[in-house]
Each structure stands twice: as structure tokens, then as C-alpha cells.
Design a protein around this motif. Structure first.
Motif, short mmCIF file in Angstrom:
data_model
loop_
_atom_site.label_atom_id
_atom_site.label_comp_id
_atom_site.label_asym_id
_atom_site.label_seq_id
_atom_site.Cartn_x
_atom_site.Cartn_y
_atom_site.Cartn_z
N UNK A 96 -10.60 25.78 29.93
CA UNK A 96 -11.01 24.55 30.62
C UNK A 96 -11.11 24.86 32.11
N UNK A 97 -12.33 24.81 32.62
CA UNK A 97 -12.53 25.08 34.04
C UNK A 97 -13.92 24.67 34.48
N UNK A 98 -14.08 24.40 35.77
CA UNK A 98 -15.39 24.06 36.30
C UNK A 98 -15.82 22.64 35.96
N UNK A 99 -17.11 22.46 35.78
CA UNK A 99 -17.67 21.14 35.52
C UNK A 99 -17.22 20.59 34.17
N UNK A 100 -17.27 19.26 34.08
CA UNK A 100 -16.98 18.52 32.84
C UNK A 100 -15.54 18.68 32.37
N UNK A 104 -5.26 19.13 35.68
CA UNK A 104 -3.87 18.86 35.34
C UNK A 104 -3.26 17.98 36.43
N UNK A 105 -2.26 17.13 36.12
CA UNK A 105 -1.58 17.07 34.83
C UNK A 105 -2.28 16.17 33.81
N UNK A 108 -6.71 19.28 31.30
CA UNK A 108 -6.33 20.62 30.85
C UNK A 108 -6.90 21.73 31.71
N UNK A 109 -7.73 21.40 32.69
CA UNK A 109 -8.26 22.43 33.58
C UNK A 109 -7.14 22.92 34.49
N UNK A 110 -7.18 24.21 34.81
CA UNK A 110 -6.18 24.78 35.71
C UNK A 110 -6.83 25.87 36.55
N UNK A 111 -6.05 26.44 37.44
CA UNK A 111 -6.61 27.42 38.38
C UNK A 111 -7.20 28.62 37.67
#
Length: 289
Positions: A96-100, A104-105, A108-111
Motif C-alpha cells: 500500500x503506497x502512493x495514490x489511492x 496509517x493509522x 494501510x499505507x506506510x513509508x
């Protein structure tokens, strides 16, 4: 054992996987597990290889997002592939990253997910890379890509041992063992932590076309699986010797976030190099049976 002996079993799988990209296949209608060779011929492509360690598993890096309406269809494709080839042979990681995505929290996207998404040049979703062969693929092509890679022989052997979790300090520790029978090659070993059975928001496909999904266009209790939580090794992996007869064990430790459930987490170990992609990948649940 050769690839050609198994293509007759795999063609129905590829056909159904193509259909799965457009319509979800009910559980009772999914094809039976495909019989795949336990490894290719001794030696393998490229030369400089020994007899190998048997079957090579396949990694699917699923670039996804909670605001991506078609991403649940890609998840269905992964489930179908695992049902066909085996959950221990096809190892997915949801990045999970970037667009769409949602951060967190709440999300679910994180560094680390943002970093990998940017580095791979993901501009639309869902997209996936199979075994790091250099192509971002639409989900309908994942089945063919998995089939091409899963018949290969593994020339790296990986193992995860001595997993321990301290509930008070939330420290997870484990050993990773790596052996190889290649010559004149260098590699990297990534160690990731994933979590499954996470119930959070997910945008869903058009209800008119896919009536199994809510008419609202979202599911507040969607189950997310194989979610990348952390990279325990160096971001791109730790240097790995691939010389014939090499065998080394490394110890890794990581403090889990307070909302991560250790019982639902797994250690994913990926050995790869730029020339050959993923040489081997394994997944070991933190919770021991």
C-alpha cells in the motif's frame, strides 16, 4: 522434469485466471490444484549452477490501495492462483503506497510502501510484479507469469527458525538461514513482515457489474491480507553470497507496532538479484502451529 510435461495441466488455469480478471469465480467453481513440477532440470539457465534445491516459489508484489475500486479483483486473482498452485508456492505481498491509499493509522499505507511504489514507477492500480522480472503487469497476466516461474529450480534455499515474540516489549526475533549453489553471482536478501486478517475500509467494484460487492461502493469491514508492514533488512536487502556451498544464518529483530497482531503476521524472505529476479521466496507465520 520439464515445463512441457505440465503445460497441459496449466492451460485451463491460465484460461480461468484470465476470466477471473473480469468476473469473480465462485469458490465451488474454481479449478482443482494444478500439478506443477517440483523443480526444473539440474543446472538450469545461465550456467554456473549446481543441481539445485528443488521447487522455486513465486513472489507476487501486489501494488494496491484502499481507495482503488478494482483492487479487490486483483486480490481474487491472487486467491485463485494460490488455490491452483499452492499457498506455499505463490507468496503475495500487498504493498500500500502512493495514490489511492489511506495513510496509517486509519489506513494501510506506510513509508516503506510509499517508497517501493515510487521506486517501481507504479502510476495506476492494481498492478503487480511477478518474481521481479522487471515488468509491472495487469492482473490478467499474473497467471501466465507465475506459470513461467514456478517450474524453475531453486538455487537458493531459505529458512526461518527460532521465532520468538515478547508480548511485553513487543520485540519479534528470528533467524534466517540461506544456502546457495550458484557460482560467480551476487544477490540480496530482503526480510519483510506482513499481516493478514486486517478489517478496514476498502473501495469496491461496481455493484451493477459485480453484485457480490456492496451497492455503496465501499466495505468498512473488508479483510486485507498479506499487507506489508515493515522491512526488517536493509530496504533493498542485505548482501547475500551465492557461491556454491555457501550457508549463513542471520538474526533479525523488530519492535512491532501496538496495533499489529503478532498471531496474524508472517516473515517473508526474498533472495534475488538484478539478472535473475527472485531466486527464492518463503513465508513463515509468526504463530507456530
Amino acid at each position: 522434469m520439464t515445463f512441457s510435461k505440465y503445460i497441459k495441466y496449466a492451460l485451463p488455469a491460465i484460461f480461468l485466471l484470465t476470466l477471473c480478471a473480469c468476473d469473480e469465480i465462485d469458490e465451488q467453481d474454481r479449478f482443482q490444484k494444478v500439478e506443477i513440477a517440483s523443480g526444473g532440470e539440474s543446472g538450469g539457465e545461465g550456467g554456473g549452477e549446481g543441481t539445485g534445491f528443488g521447487a522455486k516459489n513465486v513472489l507476487i508484489e501486489d501494488f494496491t490501495g484502499q481507495r482503488c475500486i478494482n483492487c479487490p479483483l486483483a486480490t481474487n486473482t491472487i486467491s485463485t492462483l494460490q488455490a491452483s498452485f499452492g499457498h506455499d508456492r505463490v507468496i503475495p505481498v500487498a504493498i500500500h503506497g502512493g495514490d489511492l491509499t489511506l495513510a496509517a493509522p486509519t489506513g494501510l499505507a506506510n513509508e516503506i510502501g510509499n517508497t517501493y511504489t515510487a521506486e517501481r514507477g507504479v502510476s495506476s492500480k492494481p498492478k503487480g510484479e511477478v518474481d521481479r522480472t522487471g515488468q509491472l503487469l495487469d492482473q490478467e497476466k499474473w497467471g501466465t507469469a507465475v506459470l513461467e516461474r514456478i517450474s524453475m529450480t531453486a538455487h537458493v534455499k531459505l529458512g526461518v527458525e527460532n521465532i520468538a515474540f515478547d508480548a511485553d516489549t513487543r520485540e519479534l526475533s528470528f533467524n534466517v538461514n540461506a544456502a546457495a549453489d550458484l557460482t560467480g553471482a551476487q544477490g540480496l536478501m530482503q526480510v519483510w513482515l506482513t499481516e493478514s486478517h486486517i478489517h478496514k475500509y476498502q473501495a469496491t467494484p461496481d455493484h451493477n457489474r459485480y453484485p457480490q460487492y456492496p451497492a455503496s461502493g465501499y466495505d468498512l469491514n473488508y479483510e486485507h491480507n498479506h499487507v506489508l508492514r515493515a522491512c526488517v533488512s536493509a530496504k533493498d536487502g542485505d548482501a547475500l553470497a551465492l557461491a556454491a556451498g555457501s550457508n549463513e544464518t542471520r538474526t533479525y529483530k523488530y519492535i512491532l507496532e501496538s496495533d499489529w497482531l503478532a498471531d496474524n503476521m508472517s516473515v517473508v524472505v526474498i533472495a534475488y538479484n538484478a539478472a535473475q529476479g527472485v531466486l527464492q521466496v518463503i513465508e513463515q507465520p509468526v504463530k507456530q502451529p
